[in-house]
Design an enzyme around this catalytic site. Structure first.
Site, PDB file in Angstrom:
ATOM      1  N   GLU A 204       7.447  60.242 -72.161  1.00  9.87           N
ATOM      2  CA  GLU A 204       8.217  59.022 -72.378  1.00  9.87           C
ATOM      3  C   GLU A 204       8.770  59.038 -73.793  1.00  9.87           C
ATOM      4  O   GLU A 204       8.069  59.423 -74.733  1.00  9.87           O
ATOM      5  CB  GLU A 204       7.333  57.791 -72.172  1.00  9.87           C
ATOM      6  CG  GLU A 204       8.031  56.471 -72.459  1.00  9.87           C
ATOM      7  CD  GLU A 204       7.131  55.271 -72.217  1.00  9.87           C
ATOM      8  OE1 GLU A 204       7.432  54.195 -72.778  1.00  9.87           O
ATOM      9  OE2 GLU A 204       6.131  55.398 -71.485  1.00  9.87           O
ATOM     10  N   GLU A 209      12.034  49.771 -79.416  1.00  5.74           N
ATOM     11  CA  GLU A 209      11.338  48.605 -78.889  1.00  5.74           C
ATOM     12  C   GLU A 209      11.270  47.563 -79.997  1.00  5.74           C
ATOM     13  O   GLU A 209      11.026  47.894 -81.159  1.00  5.74           O
ATOM     14  CB  GLU A 209       9.930  48.955 -78.440  1.00  5.74           C
ATOM     15  CG  GLU A 209       9.883  49.933 -77.284  1.00  5.74           C
ATOM     16  CD  GLU A 209       8.461  50.256 -76.893  1.00  5.74           C
ATOM     17  OE1 GLU A 209       7.950  49.651 -75.932  1.00  5.74           O
ATOM     18  OE2 GLU A 209       7.851  51.118 -77.562  1.00  5.74           O
TER      19      GLU A 209
END
Length: 323
Positions: A204, A209
């Site tokens: 990932e 974020e």
């Protein structure tokens, strides 16, 4: 494991000094990016202003959406996670269990991702649309679930949106970028990230974020599995972009054969040697989650959480490295 289980194993660092706001950047068909020239380390590292002079990597564009129309109008994006060949097509759009591909429960998320076709527990589309486009900017809007729809929407606190290119676009190596304004607030968790197209996890790449309770705090992280032990490892940093909520910035990742480099406003800020398991092409995901039990600085939905909050996206692009 479930995507986006964010266990901090590695080096999550403190905030950096503020970035200067870049001038608006165009959606170029060709691009050159600066990358460190020395060998990458197995552990992620910050790229400081005193680092050795970079080399330039030349790229050409392979995917682009500048959101001049609704994101679901041309088949570039799907508004849910993919369930694989064994997942019935009808289950994406409603019925008991259909929420499984419309949130990540393990993370403690308190939203359900909807779109106009989604029926919740029922069979009739609810017509809920978290996506809107105005002046070339896509807004993914999270809002508190209407009380009359709580039961049909599996009692989630919020309705929100996700877009993924799994099944429509994936690429091995290259540069992947979002230009966006990052929302803030208690329980607010916006992200632009990537997963392997084969459906496995990890690897990932979390390109960006936002920690909703820490305005301007952008997190960029790599996740992988150590072959010898099977343990999940994560390595990344927080970067402070003070005006991230009010001005658009570019957040990107350059994935090369030996190195993964994270960039803000097309300037490299950290890199890492490509870990084990980064074998398959990766697809892009952009979403606005609400609530988290693992990701610090987000927290759970509370009275002070915004009733409505929007993740504003000017464009998303991908580039491939020139031969």
């Amino acid at each position: 494991m479930t995507p986006r289980v964010l266990i901090a194993i590695g080096c999550i660092a403190t905030l950096s000094p503020a970035f200067a706001q870049e001038a608006p950047t165009a959606a170029l068909t060709r691009l050159s990016l600066p990358v460190a020239d020395d060998p990458p380390d197995e552990v992620c590292r910050r790229i400081e202003s005193s680092s050795p002079p970079p080399v330039m990597v030349s790229l050409h564009r392979t995917f682009h959406d500048d959101f001049d129309e609704h994101p679901l109008s041309r088949g570039k994006w799907a508004p849910h996670y993919a369930g694989g060949a064994a997942w019935p097509e009808a289950r994406y759009w409603g019925g008991d269990g259909s929420d499984f591909k419309r949130k990540t429960t393990y993370n403690g998320e308190q939203q359900i991702y909807v779109d106009p076709r989604y029926s919740g527990r029922g069979t009739t589309p609810l017509g809920l649309d978290p996506f809107s486009v105005r002046n070339g900017v896509l807004s993914i809007t999270a809002s508190r679930t209407p009380p009359e729809l709580r039961s049909v929407l599996f009692n989630n606190e919020y309705i929100s949106g996700i877009l993924t290119t799994q099944g429509s676009f994936a690429q091995k190596y290259g540069y992947f970028e979002i230009r966006a304004r990052i929302p803030v607030g208690v329980a607010v968790w916006p992200a632009f990230w990537m997963l392997a197209d084969d459906g496995g996890w990890p690897p990932e790449i979390d390109v960006m974020e936002g920690r909703g309770q820490l305005p301007g705090d952008m997190v960029m992280t790599t996740h992988w599995r150590t072959p010898e032990t099977g343990f999940i490892r994560s390595c990344g940093f927080d970067f402070l972009v003070p005006d991230a909520a009010t001005r658009f910035h570019d957040y990107g990742v350059l994935w090369q054969r030996d190195r993964i480099t994270y960039l803000i406003d097309r300037k490299p800020v950290s890199d890492i040697m490509v870990p084990a398991g980064f074998i398959d092409p990766m697809y892009m995901i952009v979403n606005l989650a609400m609530g988290s039990k693992f990701f610090q600085g987000v927290g759970f939905v509370a009275a002070e959480s915004p009733d409505t909050v929007a993740f504003e996206i000017d464009r998303i692009s991908a580039y491939q490295i020139d031969p």
